[in-house]
Design an enzyme around this catalytic site. Structure first.
Site, PDB file in Angstrom:
ATOM      1  NE  ARG A  29      -3.839  -2.199   2.193  1.00 27.82           N
ATOM      2  CZ  ARG A  29      -4.860  -2.441   1.378  1.00 27.82           C
ATOM      3  NH1 ARG A  29      -5.235  -1.531   0.511  1.00 27.82           N
ATOM      4  NH2 ARG A  29      -5.505  -3.596   1.427  1.00 27.82           N
ATOM      5  CG  ASP A  30       1.576   5.521  -2.353  1.00 27.02           C
ATOM      6  OD1 ASP A  30       2.135   5.516  -3.465  1.00 27.02           O
ATOM      7  OD2 ASP A  30       1.753   6.430  -1.498  1.00 27.02           O
ATOM      8  CB  ILE A  31       3.609   5.705   2.683  1.00 30.03           C
ATOM      9  CG1 ILE A  31       3.730   5.804   4.187  1.00 30.03           C
ATOM     10  CG2 ILE A  31       4.194   6.911   1.984  1.00 30.03           C
ATOM     11  CD1 ILE A  31       5.164   5.740   4.684  1.00 30.03           C
ATOM     12  CG  ASN A  87       3.909   9.057 -12.287  1.00 26.23           C
ATOM     13  OD1 ASN A  87       3.026   9.245 -13.117  1.00 26.23           O
ATOM     14  ND2 ASN A  87       3.670   9.060 -10.983  1.00 26.23           N
ATOM     15  CG  HIS A 100       6.642   2.915  -8.470  1.00 23.95           C
ATOM     16  ND1 HIS A 100       7.896   3.470  -8.572  1.00 23.95           N
ATOM     17  CD2 HIS A 100       5.779   3.952  -8.345  1.00 23.95           C
ATOM     18  CE1 HIS A 100       7.800   4.789  -8.506  1.00 23.95           C
ATOM     19  NE2 HIS A 100       6.521   5.110  -8.385  1.00 23.95           N
ATOM     20  CG  HIS A 102       1.332   5.027  -8.792  1.00 25.90           C
ATOM     21  ND1 HIS A 102       1.435   5.567  -7.539  1.00 25.90           N
ATOM     22  CD2 HIS A 102       2.422   5.440  -9.469  1.00 25.90           C
ATOM     23  CE1 HIS A 102       2.546   6.290  -7.454  1.00 25.90           C
ATOM     24  NE2 HIS A 102       3.166   6.224  -8.622  1.00 25.90           N
TER      25      HIS A 102
END
Ligand code: AMP
Length: 121
Positions: A29-31, A87, A100, A102
């Site tokens: 999970r993205d912080i 990105n 990565h 998203h």
């Protein structure tokens, strides 16, 4: 290439909310989540940017998308819809130089990202 925080997550040297792992990839999970579901799917092999993807990496990068669609199905938002974004370099907003995906889901996601208001600004 330089070490990133994602190498430390792979080695479990810093904590992360890991939701999936296999021999080639890790998802956590993205912080700083930008949607109710915001996962990062990374290769264990460090590749800095999309520009650094080599011919031999093509299957690995395809695998990241396969993990994304599998997580979407398993977590129950595949039919509702989701977004997968990668990105590349500063102008696109890349801040961690270890590629990565998203994976964003759980709310209506605006499109296009480059709005009329931004064009005027
Ligand atoms: P990008 O800006 O496309 O390079 O995305 C990097 C993402 O990594 C951002 O969304 C950050 O919130 C996320 N991030 C940075 N450090 C961590 C961490 N320790 N654990 C989880 N996500 C992180």
């Amino acid at each position: 290439m330089a070490e990133t925080i994602f190498d430390k997550i792979i080695r479990r040297e810093i904590p992360a909310d890991i939701v999936y792992e296999d021999d080639l990839s890790l998802a956590f999970r993205d912080i700083n989540p930008q949607a109710p579901v915001h996962l990062l799917i990374i290769p264990k092999k460090p590749i800095a940017t999309i520009n650094d993807i080599a011919t031999d990496d093509r299957e690995l990068v395809g695998h990241l998308f396969y993990v994304a669609r599998t997580l979407a199905a398993d977590m129950g938002f595949a039919e509702e819809g989701y977004r997968v974004v990668m990105n590349c370099n500063e102008q696109a907003g890349q801040t961690v130089f270890h590629i990565h995906l998203h994976l964003l889901a759980g709310k209506p996601l605006g499109w296009p990202p480059y709005t009329e208001r931004m064009k005027q600004g």
